[in-house]
Design an enzyme around this catalytic site. Structure first.
Site, PDB file in Angstrom:
ATOM      1  CG  ASP A 212      59.058 102.675  12.239  1.00  0.00           C
ATOM      2  OD1 ASP A 212      59.822 102.781  11.267  1.00  0.00           O
ATOM      3  OD2 ASP A 212      57.847 102.432  12.120  1.00  0.00           O
ATOM      4  CB  SER A 234      58.578 100.973   7.362  1.00  0.00           C
ATOM      5  OG  SER A 234      58.629 102.228   8.002  1.00  0.00           O
ATOM      6  CD  GLN A 284      62.002 102.100   8.278  1.00  0.00           C
ATOM      7  OE1 GLN A 284      61.627 103.186   7.855  1.00  0.00           O
ATOM      8  NE2 GLN A 284      61.623 101.623   9.460  1.00  0.00           N
TER       9      GLN A 284
END
Length: 293
Positions: A212, A234, A284
């Protein structure tokens, strides 16, 4: 994860984050390290949720994929409860669904949802992967800490969420250089600072944590990065694990954004171990907004 400290202390701090308490059957509790951030780093929640799922799966079945949604910002001052639903226990595959809950004004609210699938290894019918880009070795490159020290507030913010993960940079992420096709990818070497135990579940969760980092920034590569002008969040996160990986050894993380529209950017990542093995692929979608002045 306190600032300073040697690598082993940072690895120990990450292990403490991933070491969940089983409060009752299939309900695990995770803690957030002391932070100046107003919300929990998404990679932490994803890594903890994967650990919770894995605690209910036979050790011989490793995770091969996870798919997740960030539902609400996590409050770093509240514990997180991970409730695991045992969806399937098949002959070859095991599937788990995890909901992460926190207290908000006296109520339980869901902040994160994850589905992870685990697979017993079997003989491969076909094997192929993308080759690793030719890049300098991590030992030849500057660290994130060195780059951050030159960029004040923006640099300190980046260090706040990546203390446990060393980064070696192929370019300065703070310099504001806008990328143009076909060269829009961002590449960085990463590894957990210090050593982790020989536990495949821990390394998969640690890689999920690290995946991430830098990913959403790929959506801003064409406008020169964050530059303290943009804010992001996100929306979802997916990881496919292709081969075993040690998250405490150097791995190359390449990210890019093939599409962005309507305030959202799709960001893709590929992970190679130092020997050139393509070990994971990441996807993502994130929300990107200009900061009002």
């Amino acid at each position: 994860m306190s600032p300073g400290g040697d690598g082993d202390s940072q690895a120990a701090a990450l292990l403490q984050v991933l070491d969940l308490e089983e409060r009752e059957t299939d309900v695990f509790v995770g803690q957030t390290p002391t932070t100046r951030l107003q919300r929990i780093f998404g990679g932490q929640v994803a890594g903890q949720a994967l650990m919770a799922a894995g605690r209910t799966v036979p050790a011989e079945r490793g995770v091969h994929s996870l798919h997740s949604y960030f539902l609400r910002p996590g409050d770093p001052h509240e514990e997180i409860r991970y409730a695991v639903d045992r969806i399937r226990d098949g002959r070859s595959f095991t599937t788990r669904r995890v909901l992460a809950w926190q207290r908000r004004k006296g109520e339980d609210v869901a902040i994160f949802a994850l589905t992870a699938d685990f697979h017993a290894p079997e003989p491969a019918v076909v094997e192929h992967s993308l080759p690793m880009p030719v890049v300098p070795a991590p030992e030849e490159l500057p660290s994130l800490a060195e780059a951050a020290a030159r960029h004040g507030k923006e640099g300190s913010g980046a260090m706040e969420i990546s203390r446990a993960v060393e980064q070696r940079l192929l370019e300065d992420p703070f310099e504001g250089r806008a990328k143009q096709p076909p060269d829009t990818s961002i590449r960085v070497w990463m590894r957990v600072a210090g050593r982790l135990p020989d536990d495949a579940a821990v390394h998969a969760a640690a890689l999920t944590f690290a995946s991430d980092l830098t990913l959403l920034g790929a959506g801003l590569a064409r406008v020169g990065g964050w530059q303290d002008r943009y804010a992001g969040a996100s929306l979802d996160h997916a990881v496919w694990f292709h081969a075993p990986v040690r998250a405490d050894d150097w791995f190359l993380y390449e990210t890019d954004s093939p599409a962005a529209s309507g305030g959202r950017a799709l960001c893709l990542g590929r992970v190679w171990s130092a020997d050139g093995t393509h070990v994971a692929t990441v996807a993502q979608e994130g929300l990107l907004r200009a900061i009002a002045r």
